[in-house]
Design an enzyme around this catalytic site. Sequence first.
Site, short mmCIF file in Angstrom:
data_model
loop_
_atom_site.label_atom_id
_atom_site.label_comp_id
_atom_site.label_asym_id
_atom_site.label_seq_id
_atom_site.Cartn_x
_atom_site.Cartn_y
_atom_site.Cartn_z
N LYS A 180 0.84 -1.19 0.00
CA LYS A 180 0.00 0.00 0.00
C LYS A 180 0.88 1.25 0.00
O LYS A 180 1.40 1.65 1.03
CB LYS A 180 -0.92 -0.02 1.23
CG LYS A 180 -2.07 0.98 1.14
CD LYS A 180 -1.63 2.32 1.68
CE LYS A 180 -2.75 3.33 1.59
NZ LYS A 180 -2.30 4.64 1.11
N GLU A 183 -1.17 7.60 -0.94
CA GLU A 183 -2.16 7.93 -1.97
C GLU A 183 -1.71 9.08 -2.86
O GLU A 183 -2.08 9.14 -4.03
CB GLU A 183 -3.51 8.25 -1.33
CG GLU A 183 -4.64 8.25 -2.33
CD GLU A 183 -6.02 8.34 -1.70
OE1 GLU A 183 -6.98 7.97 -2.38
OE2 GLU A 183 -6.12 8.79 -0.55
N GLY A 233 6.05 6.21 8.31
CA GLY A 233 5.19 7.37 8.25
C GLY A 233 5.17 8.09 9.58
O GLY A 233 6.13 8.01 10.37
N GLU A 236 1.80 9.29 14.76
CA GLU A 236 0.38 9.15 15.05
C GLU A 236 -0.22 7.95 14.32
O GLU A 236 -0.93 7.13 14.91
CB GLU A 236 -0.36 10.43 14.66
CG GLU A 236 -1.86 10.38 14.93
CD GLU A 236 -2.58 11.64 14.47
OE1 GLU A 236 -3.81 11.68 14.62
OE2 GLU A 236 -1.91 12.56 13.97
N GLY A 238 1.47 5.48 13.08
CA GLY A 238 2.16 4.30 13.60
C GLY A 238 1.49 3.73 14.83
O GLY A 238 1.40 2.51 15.00
N GLU A 255 8.82 2.69 11.25
CA GLU A 255 9.81 3.77 11.13
C GLU A 255 9.02 5.06 11.09
O GLU A 255 8.34 5.34 10.11
CB GLU A 255 10.66 3.58 9.88
CG GLU A 255 11.97 4.35 9.92
CD GLU A 255 11.87 5.69 9.21
OE1 GLU A 255 11.70 6.71 9.92
OE2 GLU A 255 11.97 5.72 7.99
N CYS A 289 12.35 12.28 7.29
CA CYS A 289 12.12 11.95 8.70
C CYS A 289 13.35 12.19 9.56
O CYS A 289 13.23 12.50 10.75
CB CYS A 289 11.65 10.50 8.84
SG CYS A 289 12.72 9.30 8.03
N GLU A 390 7.15 17.65 14.82
CA GLU A 390 7.70 17.45 13.48
C GLU A 390 6.89 18.24 12.46
O GLU A 390 5.69 18.02 12.30
CB GLU A 390 7.68 15.96 13.12
CG GLU A 390 8.34 15.66 11.79
CD GLU A 390 8.38 14.18 11.48
OE1 GLU A 390 9.40 13.71 10.95
OE2 GLU A 390 7.38 13.48 11.75
#
Length: 497
Positions: A180, A183, A233, A236, A238, A255, A289, A390
Site C-alpha cells: 500500500k 495515496e 510514516g 500518530e 504508527g 519507522e 524523517c 515534526e
Amino acid sequence: MTVTTQVLELKLFIDGEWRLSTNPDTNKVINPANGELIAIAPRATIEETNEAIKVAKATFESGVWSKISAQERSAYLLKIADLIDEKHDELVELEIKDNGKIKAEADIDIDDAASCFRYYAGLIRTPDGETYHVADPLQAMVVREPVGVTGLIVPWNFPFLMSVWKFAPALAAGNTIVYKPAEVTPVTATKLIEIIDEAGVPKGVVNLVLGQGSIIGETIARSHDVDMVSFTGSTEVGRNIMRNAAGNLKKISLELGGKSPNIIFADADFETAVDHALVGIFYGSGQVCSAGSRIIVEETIYDHFVEEFIRRAKNIKVGPGLAEGSEMGAIVSESQLKNILEYIEIGKKEGATLASGGNRITENGLDKGFFVEPTVFVDVTPEMRIVKEEIFGPVAVIQKFKDEEEAVKLANNTIYGLAGGVFTSDGAKAMRVIKQVRAGITWINTYGPTYNEAPWHGYKQSGIGSSLGTFGLDEFQEVKQINISLNVGPTGWFSNH
C-alpha cells in the site's frame, strides 16, 4: 531528459493481474511543481484489500516463493536491479513529477534502489544458520524462515526508495507482499510492481492495493491473515497501526517521525558545519524523517552561524525538479504546504523570531505549484511547538547552548530519537556527545548519508525495528530452534509397566 505529459491510468495488481477497482471513486494524482494532473488512481475497497491478502496467503502457503532456494530468489532480485537500471531515466522523471523533488535527489534514490536489491541478493546467499554445543546426545541449531504475508505501507517522501527498502529484504527472505503506497504518490509504486512482474516473480507473490490509508492500511493491520506489517510514516499513524495489529499479535516494524538535533560546537570547521546543516534541513524540502530540524549552536559562534546560515538559505534556488538549476523542489501536496505554513504562523504566535523565509513562493511561474521558502526561526525556547513537533518541511529552528551538558540536554529534549549530528574538531568530544544522543542514526562532521549495509533505526517514538543491513533482513524472518537427537531411543523417564 524528455518530459512526458500523458495522464496515466493506474490499476490494482492482484494475483498477477492488473485491474480497475469496483469502487467508482478515484484519486487524482497532481504534479506538485505545477498542479497538473499526472495520473488517475483507483481507491480499492476493503473487499479488494482482503482479496489481495487472501491471494498473498495462498501463494505463501503454496511455496512457489517461500520454498525456493535462496540462490533462486537472489537471481530474481538481481534481475529487478538490472531492470531498475535500464529504466533509470523514466523512473527519475516519474519520481520528480510524483513527489516534487529535484532531479539530483531522484537520481540518488533510483540508483540506491537498484543497489539495495543487489545488496539483499548477495546477503540472502550468505550463511545464516547457527549450531550450538549442547549436552550429548543432542545437536541444537537455529534456522531462519520467512514471516509469511507481509503488509508494506510506504510514505510519500521517498516513494520508490522507501518501497525498495521494504521489498528487497521481504522478497529475499521468501515472504509474500500486500503493498500500500501513499495515496499522493502512487506512480512510481506502480512502476516498481511492473518491474517485479517483468522480472518474472511468480504471480501472487506481490500484490498492489492503491487507495486510502484509513481503509486499506487499517484492513491490512487488522487482518489475521497478515503476519507482519512494515510501516513508514508519522508517529500518530504508527500508533494506530500498532493498535490494529494487536488483534493477532502480528509482527510490526515501524519507522516513524523525528525532530532531530544537529549540534554545532565552536571548534567545528565553520563552513563545513553551515553547509551540512543546510543539507540536513533543506534536502528534500525538509520532507525527510531524519532531517536536522533542530540546529543547536554553541553560544560563542551563534550569531555568526545564524548570519551565515540565513545568507546561504536565502540563496537556495527553489523550483521545479525538472528545471535546470533547481536546488530545492516542491512540497508534495497542497495539504502538506498548508500544514507547513500553519506551523510557521504558530511559531510567530509563540514568540519565535522569523529570521528568514516563511512564505509560499508564487513568483517566476511557481504560482501553480506548492513551493515554500527555506525558513529559519531563532529566539526559540524548548516548549515551543515548532521546536517540539515534526513540521516535515523546510523549517529550521536554531537554538543556543553554553556547554556539552546543555547541548546534550537540548538534543535529547524530544519524544523522538531517529537521528542526530555533532560537528566539532575534537574527536574525543565528538564521541562523548554522540554516545549520549538518544538516536539510532547519527553522524559526526557530516549529516545525512546512509548505506544499505547499515541499519536505519529509531529510538523512543521514532519507531520499532530496523530497516536495511542484516537487521532489515531479520525483520522479515522468524527464528526457529531445532533440536536433533543423535541417540534415538526411549528416554526412560517413566517406568515401563
